[in-house]
Design a protein around this motif. Structure first.
Motif, PDB file in Angstrom:
ATOM      1  N   GLU A 126       3.902  -2.802  -8.233  1.00 61.59           N
ATOM      2  CA  GLU A 126       4.313  -2.073  -7.034  1.00 61.59           C
ATOM      3  C   GLU A 126       4.463  -3.042  -5.859  1.00 61.59           C
ATOM      4  O   GLU A 126       3.704  -3.999  -5.744  1.00 61.59           O
ATOM      5  CB  GLU A 126       3.284  -0.995  -6.688  1.00 61.59           C
ATOM      6  CG  GLU A 126       3.220   0.143  -7.680  1.00 61.59           C
ATOM      7  CD  GLU A 126       4.511   0.955  -7.693  1.00 61.59           C
ATOM      8  OE1 GLU A 126       5.103   1.129  -6.600  1.00 61.59           O
ATOM      9  OE2 GLU A 126       4.927   1.382  -8.779  1.00 61.59           O
ATOM     10  N   PRO A 127       5.429  -2.812  -4.992  1.00 62.93           N
ATOM     11  CA  PRO A 127       5.596  -3.699  -3.840  1.00 62.93           C
ATOM     12  C   PRO A 127       4.464  -3.539  -2.836  1.00 62.93           C
ATOM     13  O   PRO A 127       3.894  -2.456  -2.699  1.00 62.93           O
ATOM     14  CB  PRO A 127       6.938  -3.251  -3.248  1.00 62.93           C
ATOM     15  CG  PRO A 127       7.087  -1.831  -3.669  1.00 62.93           C
ATOM     16  CD  PRO A 127       6.445  -1.745  -5.030  1.00 62.93           C
ATOM     17  N   LEU A 128       4.141  -4.644  -2.162  1.00 62.63           N
ATOM     18  CA  LEU A 128       3.202  -4.559  -1.050  1.00 62.63           C
ATOM     19  C   LEU A 128       3.828  -3.756   0.088  1.00 62.63           C
ATOM     20  O   LEU A 128       3.202  -2.865   0.663  1.00 62.63           O
ATOM     21  CB  LEU A 128       2.880  -5.969  -0.527  1.00 62.63           C
ATOM     22  CG  LEU A 128       1.844  -6.813  -1.237  1.00 62.63           C
ATOM     23  CD1 LEU A 128       1.778  -8.184  -0.591  1.00 62.63           C
ATOM     24  CD2 LEU A 128       0.491  -6.153  -1.216  1.00 62.63           C
ATOM     25  N   LEU A 129       5.069  -4.109   0.388  1.00 62.61           N
ATOM     26  CA  LEU A 129       5.774  -3.495   1.502  1.00 62.61           C
ATOM     27  C   LEU A 129       7.083  -2.891   1.011  1.00 62.61           C
ATOM     28  O   LEU A 129       7.835  -3.543   0.279  1.00 62.61           O
ATOM     29  CB  LEU A 129       6.067  -4.556   2.578  1.00 62.61           C
ATOM     30  CG  LEU A 129       6.780  -4.077   3.847  1.00 62.61           C
ATOM     31  CD1 LEU A 129       5.826  -3.261   4.722  1.00 62.61           C
ATOM     32  CD2 LEU A 129       7.328  -5.263   4.639  1.00 62.61           C
ATOM     33  N   ARG A 130       7.325  -1.668   1.396  1.00 70.07           N
ATOM     34  CA  ARG A 130       8.592  -1.010   1.044  1.00 70.07           C
ATOM     35  C   ARG A 130       9.224  -0.438   2.304  1.00 70.07           C
ATOM     36  O   ARG A 130       8.570   0.283   3.067  1.00 70.07           O
ATOM     37  CB  ARG A 130       8.376   0.082   0.011  1.00 70.07           C
ATOM     38  CG  ARG A 130       9.589   0.985  -0.210  1.00 70.07           C
ATOM     39  CD  ARG A 130       9.543   1.668  -1.559  1.00 70.07           C
ATOM     40  NE  ARG A 130       9.856   0.735  -2.650  1.00 70.07           N
ATOM     41  CZ  ARG A 130       9.809   1.061  -3.951  1.00 70.07           C
ATOM     42  NH1 ARG A 130       9.442   2.286  -4.311  1.00 70.07           N
ATOM     43  NH2 ARG A 130      10.112   0.167  -4.861  1.00 70.07           N
ATOM     44  N   VAL A 131      10.487  -0.783   2.521  1.00 70.45           N
ATOM     45  CA  VAL A 131      11.246  -0.290   3.671  1.00 70.45           C
ATOM     46  C   VAL A 131      12.424   0.522   3.134  1.00 70.45           C
ATOM     47  O   VAL A 131      13.196   0.025   2.305  1.00 70.45           O
ATOM     48  CB  VAL A 131      11.765  -1.460   4.540  1.00 70.45           C
ATOM     49  CG1 VAL A 131      12.522  -0.939   5.751  1.00 70.45           C
ATOM     50  CG2 VAL A 131      10.604  -2.357   4.979  1.00 70.45           C
ATOM     51  N   ASP A 157      12.122  -4.478  -0.283  1.00 73.00           N
ATOM     52  CA  ASP A 157      10.835  -4.499  -0.975  1.00 73.00           C
ATOM     53  C   ASP A 157      10.296  -5.923  -0.975  1.00 73.00           C
ATOM     54  O   ASP A 157      11.053  -6.872  -1.195  1.00 73.00           O
ATOM     55  CB  ASP A 157      10.974  -4.031  -2.427  1.00 73.00           C
ATOM     56  CG  ASP A 157      11.166  -2.530  -2.545  1.00 73.00           C
ATOM     57  OD1 ASP A 157      10.882  -1.831  -1.554  1.00 73.00           O
ATOM     58  OD2 ASP A 157      11.600  -2.060  -3.616  1.00 73.00           O
ATOM     59  N   VAL A 158       9.000  -6.065  -0.718  1.00 78.65           N
ATOM     60  CA  VAL A 158       8.326  -7.371  -0.795  1.00 78.65           C
ATOM     61  C   VAL A 158       7.152  -7.226  -1.745  1.00 78.65           C
ATOM     62  O   VAL A 158       6.272  -6.384  -1.537  1.00 78.65           O
ATOM     63  CB  VAL A 158       7.835  -7.845   0.581  1.00 78.65           C
ATOM     64  CG1 VAL A 158       7.176  -9.216   0.454  1.00 78.65           C
ATOM     65  CG2 VAL A 158       8.986  -7.909   1.580  1.00 78.65           C
TER      66      VAL A 158
END
Length: 579
Positions: free
Chosen positions: A3-8, A27-28
């Motif tokens: 799963e991504p740490l950060l999702r925009v 996604d990061v």
């Protein structure tokens, strides 16, 4: 699946009806470095602030930002309170304005660490020194006691990184962390970011307008354009501006010099400039016997590492710092002897465009008021100045904070042109601009130089830019000019220090990996500023015994080419630049 740490998702940010970000998706993932590039004003920094919940109150935002599956934005979001700093952190673009000028380094890093480690005050000093060591700062104990203004640009950037790491984030957003740094310091900061990211297994979003830097650091890259993000290659290659020299060197030599400096020396001490301090034994030399001529319609380039004396020389030429010794002639008159009204009028003849265009403009003055004040009664209407630097007249009612970086730089240029100067000193005016904006500024400067018959001293750490746009390039280290050579097609650099600067440029480093051993070797490449000989001798593999004892004279190597290296015709190869 990880799963991504950060999702925009479908992020939109704007002001009123003007949307800057128009539906960004990103996604990061843990441990990866995502590089983001794009032209100035495209919204890169605005997005960085949005990701950390640091948008100004006047901004409007739509869409979703999630951290580890938990929604942060929107009505149902939990907010950034428990995430920002300790898990998600932002390192801003300008360390000089990000660091508190009235607090010592230890206080700034220590209070950040203690905020995230409450109840452990006894460990603050130890952890502060550990963080300074981690970002490769030598003599951490002494640096911890200093204020930001006592540090070089590279050192301030390292301190800012240490403060960001004090929060122990899982994702660091680095917004233009190498802007305005010279190539060798830039290389060190990039190697440091790689090392820290690897050691901490930390994710990173690296924002830069330079595609060569993106290629050196990122696992994955994306481009921001017209408010949207696209994946893939960042930019084909950095845009290389065409060489546009208004007049040939032969034509320029016919003009009488506007400004002549001979054996110019500027000294300072920890208490201040030599003109205001006592104790001759405590003084250090910032500019050590520089000769310089500026002629109408001529562009002279000045290159060198941070701290080599470029900006001090620029300020001395316009009488903003005391000159210890030497000669300075303005239109044939002794400029150093000028006092009172003569000094004020002389200063109007030479204008300095500062490196930090944001800090050099009064944030509480509108653009029109800034230009009107600078005109000082001359026949330069504000509208004409705006048109000369290709700015819309609609911007006269805006404040500097409402302009993009390129627009602020043009306002600063227009302000410098307002008093009708005879010469202009442009101090790193393109360092914070993307390649396209850089080319536009250089074309603009070239056009203005031709129209006004203006003499220009262009200061930059970008040797490639100087070689393409200047009639002459001078290279400085330790307050000394080490090499002078003609600009233009087929220019050749021969001094070992100049060759090192070329080798440290991002375009030369692209596709190469800098090892930890190389990084250790390159740390402290400023040279020996106290040396009686060549300031590069202790770092030069070609140095001979006399290089350490006596400063070699500037000797003619070829037509218009002078160098201080006694072995330049021997084992040292020339670097030819074919534009």
């Amino acid at each position: 699946m990880i799963e991504p740490l950060l999702r925009v998702e479908k992020l939109k940010v704007g002001f009123g009806e003007n949307w800057i970000l128009k539906g960004v998706d990103l996604d990061v993932f843990p441990g990866e470095t995502v590089a983001m590039s794009g032209p100035s004003g495209c919204g890169k920094s605005l997005m960085a602030r949005a990701l950390c919940g640091l948008l100004p109150t006047s901004a409007c935002m739509e869409g979703h930002i999630s951290w580890k599956g938990q929604l942060l934005s929107g009505r149902e979001g939990h907010g950034w309170g428990k995430v920002r700093g300790s898990q998600l952190n932002l390192m801003l673009q300008e360390p000089a304005t990000s660091l508190n000028p009235v607090l010592r380094v230890a206080q700034q890093i220590g209070e950040t660490w203690l905020l995230h480690h409450p109840g452990q005050k006894s460990r603050v000093h130890e952890e502060t020194l550990r963080l300074l060591d981690e970002v490769r700062i030598a003599d951490a104990e002494n640096v911890a006691k200093q204020y930001p203004h006592q540090l070089s640009g590279g050192m301030k950037q390292r301190v800012l990184l240490a403060a960001a790491l004090a929060c122990e984030p899982e994702l660091l957003i680095a917004d233009e962390p190498t802007t305005a740094l010279d190539p060798t310091v830039q290389r060190e900061i990039l190697a440091l970011l790689r090392e820290v990211r690897h050691n901490r297994q930390m994710a990173m979003i690296f924002i830069s307008h330079d595609p060569h830097l993106v290629a050196l650091l990122a696992n994955r890259s994306c481009v921001m354009s017209q408010g949207l993000i696209s994946s893939g290659p960042t930019v084909a290659d950095a845009m290389k501006p065409s060489q546009v020299l208004p007049f040939s060197p032969a034509e320029i030599q016919k003009n009488s010099p506007v400004l002549v400096a001979r054996n110019l020396v500027v000294k300072y001490s920890p208490q201040g400039w030599s003109g205001f301090s006592s104790g001759a034994n405590q003084t250090m030399t910032a500019v050590a016997g520089v000769d310089l001529e500026l002629r109408p319609s001529m562009a002279v380039g000045l290159a060198g590492e941070s701290g080599c004396g470029k900006t001090t020389l620029a300020k001395a030429l316009v009488r903003q710092v005391p000159v210890s010794s030497g000669t300075l002639l303005l239109n044939g008159s002794d400029f150093l002897a000028a006092r009172g009204q003569d000094l004020r009028m002389g200063r109007r003849q030479g204008q300095l465009v500062f490196q930090d265009h944001g800090a050099s403009l009064n944030p509480r003055q509108r653009v029109g008021d800034i230009l009107e004040e600078a005109s000082g009664g001359t026949m330069n209407p504000v509208q004409d100045l705006m048109a000369e630097v290709d700015l819309s007249s609609d911007l006269v009612h805006r404040f500097p904070g409402q302009l993009s970086g390129g627009q602020r730089q043009r306002v600063a240029l227009a302000r410098a042109l307002a008093p009708e100067p005879a010469f202009l000193i442009a101090d790193e005016v393109t360092s914070a601009l993307d390649p396209v904006a850089c080319q536009r500024i250089m074309l603009l400067l070239s056009r203005i130089m031709k129209r006004r018959s203006l003499a220009v001293l262009q200061i930059s750490h970008d040797l490639d830019l100087l070689q393409r746009w200047c009639h002459q390039v001078q290279v400085m280290l330790g307050g000394v000019i080490l090499e002078i050579y003609p600009g233009g097609k087929g220019a050749a650099a021969r001094h070992p220090y100049t060759l090192n600067l070329y080798a440290s440029m991002p375009v030369a480093l692209r596709g190469q990996e800098t090892s930890q051993q190389e990084e250790e070797k390159d740390t402290g490449m400023q040279g020996d500023l106290k040396s009686q000989g060549c300031p590069w001798a202790h770092s030069c593999k070609h140095a001979i015994s006399t290089c350490y004892k006596v400063l070699p004279p500037l000797a003619l190597v070829a037509g218009g080419h002078l160098s201080r290296c006694p072995v330049v015709e021997g084992s040292v190869s020339s670097t030819f630049i074919d534009t």
